[in-house]
Design an enzyme around this catalytic site. Sequence first.
Site, short mmCIF file in Angstrom:
data_model
loop_
_atom_site.label_atom_id
_atom_site.label_comp_id
_atom_site.label_asym_id
_atom_site.label_seq_id
_atom_site.Cartn_x
_atom_site.Cartn_y
_atom_site.Cartn_z
NE ARG A 183 35.78 24.77 20.25
CZ ARG A 183 35.26 23.61 20.99
NH1 ARG A 183 34.87 22.66 20.30
NH2 ARG A 183 35.86 23.43 22.26
NE ARG A 187 29.73 16.85 25.79
CZ ARG A 187 29.95 16.92 27.01
NH1 ARG A 187 28.93 16.49 27.96
NH2 ARG A 187 30.97 17.60 27.44
NE ARG A 260 29.68 42.30 33.10
CZ ARG A 260 28.76 43.05 33.18
NH1 ARG A 260 28.78 44.50 33.22
NH2 ARG A 260 27.36 42.61 33.35
NE ARG A 291 27.20 30.38 38.00
CZ ARG A 291 28.65 29.79 38.08
NH1 ARG A 291 28.86 28.86 37.43
NH2 ARG A 291 29.42 29.97 39.14
CD GLU A 311 27.65 32.88 40.50
OE1 GLU A 311 28.43 32.23 41.31
OE2 GLU A 311 28.01 32.89 39.27
CE1 TYR A 359 37.68 33.02 34.73
CE2 TYR A 359 38.40 31.52 33.30
CZ TYR A 359 37.68 31.81 34.33
OH TYR A 359 36.89 30.82 35.25
CG ASP A 361 39.13 27.44 33.99
OD1 ASP A 361 38.12 28.00 34.29
OD2 ASP A 361 38.51 27.08 32.83
P1 FAD Z 1 43.30 35.35 42.88
O1 FAD Z 1 42.69 34.10 43.32
O2 FAD Z 1 42.43 36.51 42.58
O3 FAD Z 1 44.56 35.76 43.91
C1 FAD Z 1 44.93 37.05 43.93
C2 FAD Z 1 45.22 37.48 45.12
O4 FAD Z 1 46.12 38.67 45.56
C3 FAD Z 1 43.94 38.03 46.14
O5 FAD Z 1 43.68 37.23 47.24
C4 FAD Z 1 43.99 39.41 46.56
O6 FAD Z 1 43.48 39.72 47.56
C5 FAD Z 1 45.49 39.51 46.44
N1 FAD Z 1 46.13 40.82 46.19
C6 FAD Z 1 45.74 41.55 45.01
N2 FAD Z 1 46.15 42.77 45.11
C7 FAD Z 1 46.85 42.77 46.64
C8 FAD Z 1 47.69 43.82 47.07
N3 FAD Z 1 47.93 45.14 46.84
N4 FAD Z 1 48.39 43.50 48.32
C9 FAD Z 1 48.13 42.32 48.77
N5 FAD Z 1 47.52 41.16 48.17
C10 FAD Z 1 46.92 41.56 46.98
N6 FAD Z 1 38.31 28.22 37.63
C11 FAD Z 1 38.10 27.08 37.38
O7 FAD Z 1 39.11 26.02 37.10
N7 FAD Z 1 36.91 26.54 37.77
C12 FAD Z 1 35.81 27.15 38.00
O8 FAD Z 1 34.66 26.51 38.30
C13 FAD Z 1 36.08 28.43 38.29
N8 FAD Z 1 34.95 29.63 38.47
C14 FAD Z 1 35.15 30.84 38.66
C15 FAD Z 1 34.08 31.64 39.06
C16 FAD Z 1 34.26 32.98 39.13
C17 FAD Z 1 33.20 33.76 39.71
C18 FAD Z 1 35.76 33.70 38.77
C19 FAD Z 1 36.12 35.05 38.94
C20 FAD Z 1 36.75 32.60 38.57
C21 FAD Z 1 36.27 31.37 38.55
N9 FAD Z 1 37.62 30.37 38.23
C22 FAD Z 1 37.27 29.23 38.17
C23 FAD Z 1 38.93 31.02 38.15
C24 FAD Z 1 39.93 30.98 39.35
O9 FAD Z 1 39.47 31.78 40.21
C25 FAD Z 1 41.21 31.41 39.04
O10 FAD Z 1 41.72 30.62 38.15
C26 FAD Z 1 42.06 31.61 40.33
O11 FAD Z 1 41.53 32.06 41.45
C27 FAD Z 1 43.20 32.54 39.91
O12 FAD Z 1 44.22 32.74 41.05
P2 FAD Z 1 45.23 33.96 41.06
O13 FAD Z 1 46.16 33.62 42.16
O14 FAD Z 1 45.72 34.23 40.00
O15 FAD Z 1 44.12 35.00 41.31
#
Ligand code: FAD
Length: 378
Positions: A183, A187, A260, A291, A311, A359, A361
């Site tokens: 979509r 607005r 990516r 950005r 970025e 992915y 949020d």
């Molecule tokens: P992560 O935060 O990646 O945590 C996983 C952790 O596991 C990492 O710290 C990593 O080091 C650790 N790990 C991995 N392998 C190992 C290992 N073998 N041993 C020990 N530790 C390990 N969400 C929003 O709501 N709003 C936003 O504006 C937004 N902007 C974003 C912008 C970008 C560029 C990106 C990439 C994401 C964005 N997000 C946003 C999404 C958000 O980052 C995620 O929802 C959130 O961080 C996911 O949390 P997680 O715990 O799944 O992963």
Amino acid sequence: MRMEREYDLLVVGAGLFGATYACMAHRQGKKCLVIDKRPHLGGNIYCEQREGINVHKYGAHIFHTSNKQVWEFVNSFVPFNRYTNSPLANYKGKLYNLPFNMNTFHQMWGITSPAEAAAIIEEQREKARLQMISHKGNDTPENLEEQALLLIGSDIYERLIKEYTEKQWGRKCTELPAFIIKRLPVRLVYDNNYFNDLHQGIPTGGYNRLIDGLLAGIETRTGADFFGDRNHWEGMADKIVFTGKIDEYFDYRFGKLEYRTVRFEEETLPVANYQGNAVVNYTEYEVPYTRIIEHKHFEFGTQEKTVITKEYPATWQQGDEPYYPMNDEENTALFAKYRALADKEDRVIFGGRLGEYKYYDMHQVIRRALEVTRGLST
Ligand code: FAD
């Protein structure tokens, strides 16, 4: 005889999924250990202080949700400010408001009424539809370009979507699948608030306060890679929550999942205000970054200097940070194979964006962790 292990739960990864899971488990009396291979807690929401400004090290993060439970949960650790995401797009030096709204249409066509905007969009959509029919005999979109033209027309597509998307994905819009854009909300009101959610904001004092709150009273170790000494970590707890890469957990048995990535280029500038907004997208191809983020505006900073981050999206290679899962057919099928293996691991829960190859949020990842931990004590 059951082996006595030191912890009830080992959480691999101190991002939002791992931290939320650990928090709930701790509240239910479980003895938890959280490890992360990075030198800090917080995963991708981690902020670093520079010039008194919270710099979002792994990309700009704006919290938004309509889920009352999630909003109250995060606010119980840290109050959120009133930041409202209103990004701008810069196309060849001209600025447009996002998301597409009456301000954008005024900037694009000089018109002032919703009826004029709706008529132009409709005319351009119909033109695209007729061109498609004369070109290939039907108006079923077969790629992202066709999909976008049918949804929004040529002016907005060409100035604000096409080149930005090509930079983002490293491929031509004609080679990208149509489903990436389902979509394109338009607005017909003067409203630059990017999100439709009921709640949004940034934690007052930065995201680290949220992580510190979630992990309060829980043992953590940073600089600790699960794969550095897998046997050791596996022997430490009855149950494991794994938030790292699911294919790595299974030794890439079926091959590597693709991502990516983004390269972040950070600069400290001797000016108080560089671009007047936290987020400015560059939607033309000639500018190599997508950005520029000016971090201080997330928290209405008044510091003397400013910190900006450019970025640059890039193709992921082993060793790069895996930011965005590639949800194409090949990778989805590959993930399904790993998922099937994961389902057989009764001692391990796979969660978060890398564990579930999805992915998420922030509000979604928290909600998911809260859902999963509901069944914790059984
Ligand atoms: P992560 O935060 O990646 O945590 C996983 C952790 O596991 C990492 O710290 C990593 O080091 C650790 N790990 C991995 N392998 C190992 C290992 N073998 N041993 C020990 N530790 C390990 N969400 C929003 O709501 N709003 C936003 O504006 C937004 N902007 C974003 C912008 C970008 C560029 C990106 C990439 C994401 C964005 N997000 C946003 C999404 C958000 O980052 C995620 O929802 C959130 O961080 C996911 O949390 P997680 O715990 O799944 O992963």
